[in-house]
Write a protein that holds these residues in place. Structure first.
Motif, mmCIF file in Angstrom:
data_model
loop_
_atom_site.group_PDB
_atom_site.id
_atom_site.type_symbol
_atom_site.label_atom_id
_atom_site.label_comp_id
_atom_site.label_asym_id
_atom_site.label_seq_id
_atom_site.Cartn_x
_atom_site.Cartn_y
_atom_site.Cartn_z
ATOM 1 N N HIS A 196 1.226 -9.849 -2.009
ATOM 2 C CA HIS A 196 0.552 -10.712 -1.041
ATOM 3 C C HIS A 196 0.325 -10.054 0.308
ATOM 4 C CE1 HIS A 196 1.732 -14.611 -3.392
ATOM 5 N NE2 HIS A 196 0.945 -13.789 -4.067
ATOM 6 N N ILE A 197 1.099 -9.053 0.668
ATOM 7 C CA ILE A 197 0.858 -8.361 1.941
ATOM 8 C C ILE A 197 -0.508 -7.684 1.913
ATOM 9 C CG2 ILE A 197 1.648 -6.555 3.519
ATOM 10 C CD1 ILE A 197 4.471 -6.972 2.431
ATOM 11 N N VAL A 198 -0.834 -7.052 0.807
ATOM 12 C CA VAL A 198 -2.077 -6.279 0.720
ATOM 13 C C VAL A 198 -3.238 -7.110 0.179
ATOM 14 C CG1 VAL A 198 -0.806 -4.131 0.436
ATOM 15 C CG2 VAL A 198 -1.547 -5.374 -1.595
ATOM 16 N N ARG A 199 -2.980 -8.330 -0.235
ATOM 17 C CA ARG A 199 -4.027 -9.179 -0.800
ATOM 18 C C ARG A 199 -5.043 -9.523 0.291
ATOM 19 N NH1 ARG A 199 -3.705 -13.322 -4.682
ATOM 20 N NH2 ARG A 199 -5.797 -14.058 -5.156
ATOM 21 N N GLY A 200 -6.247 -9.010 0.142
ATOM 22 C CA GLY A 200 -7.299 -9.249 1.122
ATOM 23 C C GLY A 200 -7.579 -8.070 2.041
ATOM 24 N N LEU A 246 -7.218 -12.686 4.182
ATOM 25 C CA LEU A 246 -5.865 -12.209 3.937
ATOM 26 C C LEU A 246 -5.009 -13.358 3.413
ATOM 27 C CD1 LEU A 246 -5.444 -10.073 7.174
ATOM 28 C CD2 LEU A 246 -5.353 -9.165 4.830
ATOM 29 N N LEU A 247 -4.278 -13.108 2.335
ATOM 30 C CA LEU A 247 -3.548 -14.203 1.713
ATOM 31 C C LEU A 247 -2.424 -14.728 2.609
ATOM 32 C CD1 LEU A 247 -3.213 -16.052 -0.687
ATOM 33 C CD2 LEU A 247 -1.731 -14.343 -1.738
ATOM 34 N N PHE A 248 -1.749 -13.844 3.352
ATOM 35 C CA PHE A 248 -0.674 -14.350 4.200
ATOM 36 C C PHE A 248 -1.204 -15.198 5.360
ATOM 37 C CE2 PHE A 248 2.867 -11.854 2.338
ATOM 38 C CZ PHE A 248 3.791 -12.891 2.303
ATOM 39 N N ARG A 249 -2.458 -15.026 5.721
ATOM 40 C CA ARG A 249 -3.070 -15.957 6.675
ATOM 41 C C ARG A 249 -2.954 -17.369 6.135
ATOM 42 N NH1 ARG A 249 -7.965 -18.707 6.525
ATOM 43 N NH2 ARG A 249 -9.160 -18.934 8.468
ATOM 44 N N HIS A 250 -3.306 -17.552 4.872
ATOM 45 C CA HIS A 250 -3.288 -18.874 4.269
ATOM 46 C C HIS A 250 -1.851 -19.399 4.153
ATOM 47 C CE1 HIS A 250 -7.219 -17.443 3.602
ATOM 48 N NE2 HIS A 250 -7.130 -17.118 2.323
ATOM 49 N N ILE A 251 -0.916 -18.517 3.794
ATOM 50 C CA ILE A 251 0.476 -18.938 3.646
ATOM 51 C C ILE A 251 1.065 -19.342 4.993
ATOM 52 C CG2 ILE A 251 2.784 -18.194 2.930
ATOM 53 C CD1 ILE A 251 1.422 -16.375 0.852
ATOM 54 N N PHE A 252 0.737 -18.593 6.058
ATOM 55 C CA PHE A 252 1.187 -18.986 7.401
ATOM 56 C C PHE A 252 0.647 -20.375 7.756
ATOM 57 C CE2 PHE A 252 1.626 -14.400 9.311
ATOM 58 C CZ PHE A 252 2.600 -14.106 8.370
ATOM 59 N N TYR A 300 8.492 -4.203 0.695
ATOM 60 C CA TYR A 300 7.335 -3.560 1.334
ATOM 61 C C TYR A 300 6.703 -2.480 0.446
ATOM 62 C CZ TYR A 300 8.174 -5.648 5.979
ATOM 63 O OH TYR A 300 8.316 -6.511 7.034
ATOM 64 N N GLU A 301 7.143 -2.365 -0.808
ATOM 65 C CA GLU A 301 6.655 -1.318 -1.703
ATOM 66 C C GLU A 301 5.141 -1.363 -1.867
ATOM 67 O OE1 GLU A 301 6.291 1.780 -4.358
ATOM 68 O OE2 GLU A 301 8.074 1.223 -3.206
ATOM 69 N N GLU A 302 4.559 -2.547 -1.802
ATOM 70 C CA GLU A 302 3.116 -2.659 -2.026
ATOM 71 C C GLU A 302 2.295 -1.925 -0.970
ATOM 72 O OE1 GLU A 302 2.158 -7.182 -0.882
ATOM 73 O OE2 GLU A 302 4.029 -6.866 -1.944
ATOM 74 N N LEU A 303 2.855 -1.687 0.227
ATOM 75 C CA LEU A 303 2.137 -0.873 1.213
ATOM 76 C C LEU A 303 1.936 0.542 0.675
ATOM 77 C CD1 LEU A 303 3.899 -1.858 4.578
ATOM 78 C CD2 LEU A 303 1.679 -2.636 3.730
ATOM 79 N N ARG A 304 3.008 1.121 0.150
ATOM 80 C CA ARG A 304 2.908 2.470 -0.416
ATOM 81 C C ARG A 304 1.964 2.486 -1.617
ATOM 82 N NH1 ARG A 304 6.365 6.408 0.438
ATOM 83 N NH2 ARG A 304 7.993 4.927 1.110
ATOM 84 N N THR A 305 2.099 1.490 -2.474
ATOM 85 C CA THR A 305 1.248 1.422 -3.662
ATOM 86 C C THR A 305 -0.222 1.308 -3.282
ATOM 87 O OG1 THR A 305 3.043 0.368 -4.883
ATOM 88 C CG2 THR A 305 0.824 0.153 -5.805
#
Length: 318
Positions: free
Chosen positions: A138-142, A150-156, A225-230
């Motif tokens: 979800h961090i990188v979604r969008g 950005l998905l975390f925009r919606h979650i916030f 935070y692994e998805e940042l690296r991925t």
């Protein structure tokens, strides 16, 4: 003592590294306007789990982009109304948890609303193309789309909307709505109080989603935070877009929302935290301008912090 991060005296002065987009305030005003335009269609469904001390409900509401969001709602019986309420948020990819864990708050006279984050381990929807869940990423979604997606925009926004719903319940005192949570839940506690500034008290525990660039520079883009690296490995292997990516992440960086908080803050930090490094948490804490206190655990990381729950409830009962 061993250090994961900066010495404490430097942590208390640290102001963060991740860039703040120039249109950050306009971005969130536009987001809040979108949220306010949504018909929440709030629904309370009695749960099959009930107790003699409290009524238990499944609460549903519609968030931005049409997602149907679920929260567990516990309302104490035989308590004077209106009474205080707690909105509670869970860790990354998890869910609202069992009913039993919320009964302690209900026994003290609090209603509790515990949200399932959209697309994670609970019952809330992620409407990004299909019904159902996405679980993580979800961090990188969008990041390859417009910032408004950005998905975390919606979650916030979901977190803030839940607090607003709590304030509208006839049994709840809107002047006594509080927010709590750890890790992602700590991040959403901050987001909730920043975007719904009527939240009177908040107690975030080692908040996630702060100062992404600092996480990257510390080589701690692992675990949560692994998805940042991925993302870099798959979609920008030469880091040609690095500046653009971190600036876009700045829209969902809690350090940049923290100065919107109007409630009183009690925050908990473990100095050995390698999941959410202490400096990233202090980047947000140091920008809070309201009465605040940070409780520091020198020998603890991203784990149970002894006494934190007791201290939190005392804070909310004051």
């Amino acid at each position: 003592m061993p250090l994961v991060d900066m010495p404490l005296e430097k942590l208390k002065e640290y102001q963060g590294k991740n860039p703040r987009p120039e249109d950050f305030d306009e971005y969130w005003e536009r987001a809040l306007a979108e949220r306010k335009a949504v018909d929440a269609q709030m629904e309370l469904v009695p749960s099959s789990f009930q107790t003699p001390q409290a009524d238990c409900f499944d609460l549903y509401f519609t968030g931005v982009r049409g997602a149907r969001i679920h929260a567990k709602y516990i309302r104490p019986k035989n308590v004077q109304e209106p009474h205080p309420a707690i909105v509670q948020f869970h860790g990354y990819s998890s869910h609202a948890g069992d009913w039993l864990g919320k009964l302690a708050y209900a026994s003290l006279g609090f209603s509790v609303l515990s949200m399932d984050c959209r697309g994670q381990g609970g019952s809330s929807e992620d409407t990004g193309g299909v019904k159902g869940t996405t679980h993580r990423g979800h961090i990188v979604r969008g990041l390859d789309d417009k910032p408004d997606n950005l998905l975390f925009r919606h979650i916030f926004l979901d977190a803030a909307q839940l607090a607003g719903i709590a304030m509208e319940l006839p049994e709840v005192d809107p002047e006594q709505v509080y927010a709590i949570g750890g890790s992602q839940g700590g991040a959403l506690t901050i987001a909730c109080a920043a975007l719904e500034p009527r939240v009177k008290k908040l107690a975030p525990v080692y908040p996630f989603l702060c100062d992404y660039k600092r996480v990257w520079e510390m080589d701690l883009a692992q675990g949560s935070y692994e998805e940042l690296r991925t993302f870099f490995r798959h979609f920008d292997p030469l880091h040609e877009r690095e500046d653009e990516i971190f600036e876009k992440l700045g829209y969902i960086d809690l350090q940049h929302l923290a100065n919107r908080i109007r409630g009183e803050v009690l925050m908990f930090v473990g100095l050995m935290d390698r999941t959410c490094p202490p400096s990233t948490q202090f980047a947000a804490y140091n920008k809070i301008t309201t009465p605040k206190q940070v409780v520091v655990y020198p020998d603890f990381g991203h784990e149970n912090l002894p006494g934190a729950s007791d201290r939190t409830i005392q804070f909310l009962l004051q």
